[in-house]
Write a protein that holds these residues in place. Structure first.
Motif, PDB file in Angstrom:
ATOM      1  N   CYS A 131       0.831  -1.210   0.000  1.00 48.27           N
ATOM      2  CA  CYS A 131       0.000   0.000   0.000  1.00 48.27           C
ATOM      3  C   CYS A 131       0.863   1.257   0.000  1.00 48.27           C
ATOM      4  N   GLU A 132       1.981   1.225   0.716  1.00 42.70           N
ATOM      5  CA  GLU A 132       2.905   2.364   0.702  1.00 42.70           C
ATOM      6  C   GLU A 132       3.384   2.637  -0.715  1.00 42.70           C
ATOM      7  N   LEU A 133       3.711   1.573  -1.446  1.00 38.32           N
ATOM      8  CA  LEU A 133       4.187   1.731  -2.819  1.00 38.32           C
ATOM      9  C   LEU A 133       3.084   2.303  -3.700  1.00 38.32           C
ATOM     10  N   VAL A 134       1.859   1.807  -3.539  1.00 39.18           N
ATOM     11  CA  VAL A 134       0.736   2.300  -4.345  1.00 39.18           C
ATOM     12  C   VAL A 134       0.508   3.787  -4.108  1.00 39.18           C
ATOM     13  N   VAL A 135       0.428   4.180  -2.848  1.00 38.85           N
ATOM     14  CA  VAL A 135       0.131   5.573  -2.522  1.00 38.85           C
ATOM     15  C   VAL A 135       1.255   6.507  -2.974  1.00 38.85           C
ATOM     16  N   SER A 136       2.497   6.061  -2.871  1.00 43.99           N
ATOM     17  CA  SER A 136       3.623   6.905  -3.272  1.00 43.99           C
ATOM     18  C   SER A 136       3.789   6.969  -4.789  1.00 43.99           C
ATOM     19  N   SER A 137       3.267   5.966  -5.501  1.00 42.65           N
ATOM     20  CA  SER A 137       3.454   5.900  -6.958  1.00 42.65           C
ATOM     21  C   SER A 137       2.254   6.416  -7.748  1.00 42.65           C
ATOM     22  N   CYS A 138       1.057   6.283  -7.197  1.00 43.50           N
ATOM     23  CA  CYS A 138      -0.183   6.603  -7.925  1.00 43.50           C
ATOM     24  C   CYS A 138      -0.821   7.839  -7.306  1.00 43.50           C
ATOM     25  N   ARG A 139      -0.578   8.994  -7.889  1.00 43.89           N
ATOM     26  CA  ARG A 139      -1.051  10.245  -7.299  1.00 43.89           C
ATOM     27  C   ARG A 139      -2.575  10.324  -7.246  1.00 43.89           C
ATOM     28  N   ASN A 140      -3.264   9.597  -8.121  1.00 43.32           N
ATOM     29  CA  ASN A 140      -4.718   9.710  -8.215  1.00 43.32           C
ATOM     30  C   ASN A 140      -5.465   8.529  -7.612  1.00 43.32           C
ATOM     31  N   VAL A 141      -4.767   7.651  -6.905  1.00 41.52           N
ATOM     32  CA  VAL A 141      -5.446   6.498  -6.327  1.00 41.52           C
ATOM     33  C   VAL A 141      -6.401   6.969  -5.229  1.00 41.52           C
ATOM     34  N   LYS A 142      -7.627   6.424  -5.242  1.00 45.11           N
ATOM     35  CA  LYS A 142      -8.655   6.818  -4.283  1.00 45.11           C
ATOM     36  C   LYS A 142      -9.224   5.637  -3.502  1.00 45.11           C
ATOM     37  N   TYR A 143      -8.962   4.418  -3.990  1.00 49.14           N
ATOM     38  CA  TYR A 143      -9.681   3.269  -3.416  1.00 49.14           C
ATOM     39  C   TYR A 143      -8.825   2.018  -3.525  1.00 49.14           C
ATOM     40  N   ILE A 144      -8.620   1.361  -2.395  1.00 48.69           N
ATOM     41  CA  ILE A 144      -7.915   0.078  -2.365  1.00 48.69           C
ATOM     42  C   ILE A 144      -8.831  -0.935  -1.684  1.00 48.69           C
ATOM     43  N   GLN A 145      -9.081  -2.026  -2.366  1.00 52.36           N
ATOM     44  CA  GLN A 145      -9.952  -3.071  -1.809  1.00 52.36           C
ATOM     45  C   GLN A 145      -9.166  -4.368  -1.675  1.00 52.36           C
ATOM     46  N   LEU A 146      -9.267  -4.981  -0.512  1.00 51.74           N
ATOM     47  CA  LEU A 146      -8.625  -6.271  -0.246  1.00 51.74           C
ATOM     48  C   LEU A 146      -9.692  -7.340  -0.116  1.00 51.74           C
ATOM     49  N   GLN A 147      -9.521  -8.436  -0.851  1.00 54.47           N
ATOM     50  CA  GLN A 147     -10.348  -9.619  -0.670  1.00 54.47           C
ATOM     51  C   GLN A 147      -9.460 -10.704  -0.074  1.00 54.47           C
ATOM     52  N   THR A 148      -9.853 -11.226   1.080  1.00 53.94           N
ATOM     53  CA  THR A 148      -9.018 -12.183   1.793  1.00 53.94           C
ATOM     54  C   THR A 148      -9.885 -13.127   2.609  1.00 53.94           C
ATOM     55  N   VAL A 149      -9.235 -14.078   3.269  1.00 50.32           N
ATOM     56  CA  VAL A 149      -9.923 -15.041   4.124  1.00 50.32           C
ATOM     57  C   VAL A 149      -9.852 -14.558   5.568  1.00 50.32           C
ATOM     58  N   LYS A 150     -10.964 -14.593   6.263  1.00 48.72           N
ATOM     59  CA  LYS A 150     -11.009 -14.111   7.645  1.00 48.72           C
ATOM     60  C   LYS A 150     -10.302 -15.093   8.568  1.00 48.72           C
ATOM     61  N   ASP A 151      -9.477 -14.542   9.453  1.00 47.74           N
ATOM     62  CA  ASP A 151      -8.797 -15.344  10.462  1.00 47.74           C
ATOM     63  C   ASP A 151      -9.681 -15.420  11.703  1.00 47.74           C
TER      64      ASP A 151
END
Length: 241
Positions: A131-151
């Motif tokens: 996520c750090e890489l995404v935010v630092s690289s993509c100036r226009n990113v507004k939404y990050i969605q994670l699909q995962t298995v619940k622990d």
């Protein structure tokens, strides 16, 4: 106007706005939340005409949400191969920047991460680093969605970690949403600029550092990797930038 109705109107209005400009992932989430609010309002309504009105609108929004969902599903299966990387066991030089960097452009507004295993501390740290890489690289990113298995075995430590990450991303004007699924197998990252990066081991292809005082403890360019394959697909139809 009832609170739930006002919430539904707000959510669905934003859903339509984002749908129109191509922010499909966030639009889908807003459609789902707005429909849920309308359903609550419909159940509480006693006037037959108003109840029928709610049900008609719910059906309309459900149909559109299903169309958006089908579109997002097609993103995962379309496209032509753009690049292939084979990471050999024990090699270094394959940080997230090396794998994802050239695809994380200003044209990325949304990111979907499909990663079944984000439970252990090191797996959550890998997610944060990505996520750090995404935010630092993509100036226009507004939404990050994670699909995962619940622990279900760790006293909600996973949930608390995700909530902390959500708050941190919010400070950078990025919305973070987690959706849980019990039947996940694929590991891939889908970018709204048309690229889909499929990694056999997902984000967790790094070996543990032998010591916190070794190179690679913090800069993963120096971290040894586990063997895996990376396939990058590009579909111009998915490019919403």
């Amino acid at each position: 106007m009832a609170t739930s109705q006002m919430m539904a109107v707000t959510l669905l209005t934003r859903a339509i706005e984002y749908d129109v400009v191509g922010r499909k992932l966030e639009a889908l989430k807003l459609y789902e939340d707005g429909i849920e609010s309308l359903l609550k309002e419909s159940k509480a309504e006693t006037d037959p005409k108003r109840k029928q009105h709610y049900q008609t609108k719910i059906l309309e929004y459900m149909n559109r949400a299903e169309q958006v969902k089908e579109l997002v599903t097609r993103w995962k299966s379309k496209g032509v191969i753009s690049d292939k990387i084979h990471i050999v066991e024990g090699t270094t030089g394959y940080s997230y920047s090396r794998i994802f960097g050239k695809y994380l452009t200003d044209g990325v507004h949304e990111v979907l991460i499909e990663e079944p295993y984000v439970r252990d501390h090191y797996q959550v740290c890998n997610l944060v680093m990505f996520c750090e890489l995404v935010v630092s690289s993509c100036r226009n990113v507004k939404y990050i969605q994670l699909q995962t298995v619940k622990d279900a075995k760790n006293n909600n430590e996973q949930g608390r970690a995700f909530e902390t990450l959500k708050e941190s991303l919010h400070k950078h004007a990025v919305k973070f949403v987690v959706e849980y699924s019990e039947h996940m197998h694929d590991r891939q990252v889908i970018l709204s600029n048309g690229y889909v990066i499929k990694i056999g081991r997902g984000l967790n292809y790094f070996k543990p550092s032998p010591s916190k005082y070794c190179l690679g403890a913090f800069n993963y360019h120096f971290r040894e990797c586990r063997e895996t394959n990376v396939d990058v697909f590009y579909c111009p139809e998915n490019n919403k930038s």
